[in-house]
Design an enzyme around this catalytic site. Structure first.
Site, PDB file in Angstrom:
ATOM      1  CD1 TRP A 145      -0.218  -1.472   3.182  1.00  0.00           C
ATOM      2  CD2 TRP A 145       0.613   0.598   3.324  1.00  0.00           C
ATOM      3  NE1 TRP A 145       0.546  -1.408   4.328  1.00  0.00           N
ATOM      4  CE2 TRP A 145       1.064  -0.136   4.451  1.00  0.00           C
ATOM      5  CE3 TRP A 145       1.007   1.931   3.201  1.00  0.00           C
ATOM      6  CZ2 TRP A 145       1.898   0.417   5.419  1.00  0.00           C
ATOM      7  CZ3 TRP A 145       1.835   2.483   4.181  1.00  0.00           C
ATOM      8  CH2 TRP A 145       2.267   1.728   5.270  1.00  0.00           C
ATOM      9  CG  ASN A 146       5.078   1.228   0.668  1.00  0.00           C
ATOM     10  OD1 ASN A 146       4.647   0.311  -0.044  1.00  0.00           O
ATOM     11  ND2 ASN A 146       6.360   1.440   0.842  1.00  0.00           N
ATOM     12  N   PRO A 185      -3.216  -6.268  -5.428  1.00  0.00           N
ATOM     13  CG  PRO A 185      -3.902  -4.510  -6.738  1.00  0.00           C
ATOM     14  CD  PRO A 185      -4.204  -5.934  -6.449  1.00  0.00           C
ATOM     15  CG  ASP A 186      -2.487  -3.471   1.297  1.00  0.00           C
ATOM     16  OD1 ASP A 186      -1.917  -4.341   1.957  1.00  0.00           O
ATOM     17  OD2 ASP A 186      -3.316  -2.676   1.787  1.00  0.00           O
ATOM     18  CB  SER A 189       6.213  -7.877   6.475  1.00  0.00           C
ATOM     19  OG  SER A 189       5.519  -9.108   6.350  1.00  0.00           O
ATOM     20  CD  GLU A 210      11.622  -3.315  -1.971  1.00  0.00           C
ATOM     21  OE1 GLU A 210      10.954  -2.934  -0.984  1.00  0.00           O
ATOM     22  OE2 GLU A 210      11.744  -2.650  -3.006  1.00  0.00           O
ATOM     23  CG  LEU A 211      11.302  -9.640   1.903  1.00  0.00           C
ATOM     24  CD1 LEU A 211      11.823 -10.938   2.494  1.00  0.00           C
ATOM     25  CD2 LEU A 211       9.813  -9.745   1.587  1.00  0.00           C
ATOM     26  CB  CYS A 231      10.878  -0.605   1.231  1.00  0.00           C
ATOM     27  SG  CYS A 231      11.161  -0.050  -0.468  1.00  0.00           S
TER      28      CYS A 231
END
Length: 540
Positions: A180-181, A205-206, A256, A277-278, A311
Site C-alpha cells: 500500500w505504501n 494489490p493491497d 514484510s 523485497e522485504l 522500504c
C-alpha cells in the site's frame, strides 16, 4: 512544525467537500461512476465487498468487491489465454506500448496523484514520485528491450563449428502481490518488465489502496496492452495470496519479511522462482567531512518521505563525533520547519500514516523508547487535529538495544541518532541486525565514500543522496541482502527474472564421438590434446 488544514481540491475525480454540518469528518469523495468504472476491472464475484476509507480524513472512499478462489482461477485462465498471443507479439510492438504508457502516465499524472493521495494520505509531492518512477521504468525497458531480450550468441565449444544461441522464453503468468505504501509504483513497476518479456500478470494489490492499482490496470489497457493480459483480484493476503502462489509461474512480492518467508516457502514447494523485497532498518552515515547542510536536507527526505512509510527510508542515523552537534542542530531545525497537512494540494512536506495499525506501531515504538530513557529532540506526538493517523516527524537520541525501535522496523516518521568516532565501528553498527536493503553515506570525498559503501551489507547504497539516486536509476538493480529480500527489480535482472534461458546449439561437420574408425581411447587423447591447445591459444 507548521500545519496546513484541509482545503478542497476539486478536479475530475473529486466531488468536493461534503457539508460539514451533516458529515464533519469528511472532506473529499470520489464520483460513484468513477469508482464503479475502476472496480469493474476486478475479477470478483463473491458478492462481498469491503469499505475503504481515506487516511486524510477518515471519509469512506469505496466498496471494493472481493475475490474468491474460483475468481483467482478464472483470472489465471484469462491471463494464460492472453499470454499465448502476447508472447508471439514482436518485441518492437511490446516496446511501443510501453512508450505509449510513458506518455499516458505523464498526461494523466494529476488524476494518478489525486487518487494516490486520497487512498494513501501521503503528501502530494511524494505522490508525484509514483507517476515519475513509472514513466522512467516504462521508457527504460522500452528503449533497452533488445539489449535484454534478444537472442544472444555465445561461445561454442569448437570455434567455427559449434554455434550456440541463448533465447529468453517468458515464464508464462506472473503473480504480483504489491503493498500500500507506493500503490501506483508498486502496482506497475515490477509488472512492466514482465509484460515486456512476453508474460501476463495476475495482480493482488493491497486492500487499502486498491483503486490506485485499478487505475494503473486501466492505463495499461488504454496504452494498448491486450485486455486480459493484466488481471486484478482482491481479498485478504492470507486467502488470495496462497491461491496466486499455487497457480503462478513466478511470484513477485513486496512487503514484510515475515510474509516474504511464507511466500518463499510456497514457491519452493512448487519449484517456481520468486523475488522478494522485504523489510529494512536502513542506516545513514554522516562522515566527518560531509557537507552538513546537504546532509541535513538529505536526512529529512531520507527519514520522513511518505511519513517514513518507504522500504528504503532511513531509521538509523550514524553521525561522526566531529560534526555531530552541528549536524543535529541543522537536522532538528529542518525537521521542525516541515509542514504537515491533509490536503490534495501541493505545499505539504509530509502527509498521514496509512492506518490506525500503522499509527499504533509508531506510538508504541516512541513511547517504549521514551519510557526506557530515550530523548525526543523534536516531534513525538500524534496529531489527530490534522487527521486520524497523523504523527509528527520524530527524532530520537539515546536509543539503546533494549528498546523496540532499536532493531525493529518502525515504518513511520521516526529516526534514531547515534554518534560514532571510528568509521569502521560505524560500518559494523550499520551492518548490525538481519536487514540489508538500503544505506546512505554523506561525504565530500566520493572515492572514500564508495570504498566504505562496499563494506555496507545493503543492496543499494546512495552517496550524498537519500534513496532517489539508486531507485530512479532504472538501469541498476534494486533489492535487498540478507532478510531484506532476494532477487532484484530494475536493470537486466529486473526483466530476466521473468524469463527462462534456453540454450540452442547447432553443430557442423564433426560430432562429439569417435569418427572415421577412431577408437574411444584415441578419441580421448585427441580431445585432451585439443583442450591443452585451446588453453595455450587463450580460448575460454
Amino acid at each position: 512544525m507548521s500545519d496546513r488544514n484541509p482545503t478542497p481540491a476539486g478536479g475530475p475525480l473529486v466531488e468536493g467537500p461534503h457539508d460539514p454540518e451533516h458529515d464533519p469528518t469528511a472532506s473529499y469523495a470520489l464520483e460513484p461512476e468513477y469508482v464503479a468504472a475502476l472496480t469493474r476491472r476486478l475479477v470478483a464475484t463473491s458478492g462481498h465487498s469491503v469499505q475503504v476509507h481515506s487516511p486524510l480524513d477518515g471519509a469512506p472512499l469505496a466498496h471494493i468487491p472481493q475475490s474468491t478462489d474460483d475468481d483467482v482461477a478464472e483470472a489465471f485462465a484469462r491471463a494464460r489465454r492472453a499470454q499465448a498471443a502476447w508472447a508471439r507479439t514482436s518485441l518492437d510492438e511490446r516496446s511501443a506500448v510501453l512508450l505509449r504508457l510513458h506518455d499516458l502516465v505523464l498526461d494523466r499524472q494529476d488524476e494518478i496523484i489525486d487518487l494516490t493521495v486520497l487512498e494513501s494520505g501521503k503528501a502530494r509531492k511524494h505522490a508525484f514520485d509514483e507517476p515519475l518512477h513509472i514513466a522512467l521504468t516504462a521508457r527504460y525497458y522500452a528503449r533497452t528491450a533488445h539489449q535484454h531480450l534478444d537472442t544472444e550468441r555465445k561461445l561454442g565449444v569448437v570455434p567455427g563449428l559449434t554455434r550456440v544461441e541463448v533465447n529468453r522464453i517468458p515464464k508464462g503468468v506472473v503473480g504480483i502481490i504489491s503493498p500500500w505504501n507506493y500503490p501506483f509504483t508498486m502496482a506497475l513497476c515490477d509488472g512492466l518488465p514482465a509484460l515486456l518479456a512476453g508474460n501476463a500478470v495476475v495482480a493482488k494489490p493491497d486492500a487499502q489502496t486498491m483503486l490506485t492499482a485499478l487505475l494503473a490496470a486501466q492505463l495499461l489497457e488504454e496504452a494498448g496492452f491486450p485486455k486480459d493480459l493484466w488481471q486484478v483480484v482482491a481479498g485478504p493476503g492470507s486467502e488470495v495470496g496462497p491461491s496466486i502462489i499455487g497457480r503462478a509461474d513466478y511470484v513477485c512480492f513486496t512487503g514484510s519479511t515475515a510474509t516474504g518467508k511464507l511466500v518463499a516457502r510456497g514457491c519452493a514447494d512448487r519449484l517456481i522462482g520468486c523475488s522478494l523485497e522485504l523489510g529494512g532498518k536502513n542506516p545513514l552515515l554522516v562522515l566527518r567531512d560531509a557537507d552538513l547542510e546537504k546532509a541535513a536536507e538529505g536526512a529529512v527526505r531520507a527519514s520522513f518521505s511518505n511519513a517514513g512509510q518507504l522500504c528504503v527510508s532511513m531509521e538509523r542515523l550514524f553521525v561522526a563525533d566531529q560534526v555531530y552537534d552541528r549536524f543535529v542542530e541543522r537536522f532538528v531545525a529542518r525537521t521542525q520547519a516541515m509542514t504537515l497537512g491533509a490536503t490534495l494540494e501541493w505545499g505539504n512536506d509530509m502527509g498521514s500514516l496509512i492506518s490506525q495499525a500503522q499509527l499504533d506501531t509508531v506510538v508504541a515504538h516512541v513511547d517504549d523508547a521514551v519510557a526506557k530513557g530515550a530523548r525526543v529532540l523534536t516531534g513525538g506526538r500524534a496529531r489527530p487535529d490534522l487527521g486520524p493517523f497523523f504523527y509528527e516527524p520524530t527524532i530520537l537520541e539515546g536509543v539503546t538495544p533494549d528498546m523496540t525501535c532499536f532493531g525493529h522496523e518502525t515504518f513511520g516518521p521516526v529516526v534514531a541518532l547515534y554518534r560514532f568516532h571510528d568509521e569502521a565501528d560505524a560500518v559494523a553498527r550499520a551492518n548490525d541486525g538481519s536487514y540489508g536493503l538500503n544505506a546512505s553515506i554523506y561525504s565530500q570525498d566520493g572515492a572514500r565514500a564508495r570504498t566504505i559503501a562496499r563494506q555496507v551489507l545493503c543492496g543499494t547504497v546512495n552517496i550524498n543522496e537519500a534513496f532517489g539516486a539508486t531507485f530512479a536509476s532504472i538501469d541498476s538493480p534494486m533489492g535487498g541482502m540478507r532478510e531484506s529480500g532476494m532477487g532484484r527489480r530494475q536493470g537486466s535482472e529486473g526483466v530476466l527474472r521473468y524469463t527462462e534461458s534456453q540454450s540452442v546449439a547447432t553443430q557442423r561437420l564433426i560430432r562429439f564421438a569417435p569418427m572415421l574408425g577412431m577408437s574411444d581411447e584415441t578419441y580421448a587423447k585427441v580431445m585432451t590434446a585439443n583442450l591443452r591447445l585451446m588453453k595455450k591459444l587463450g580460448r575460454a
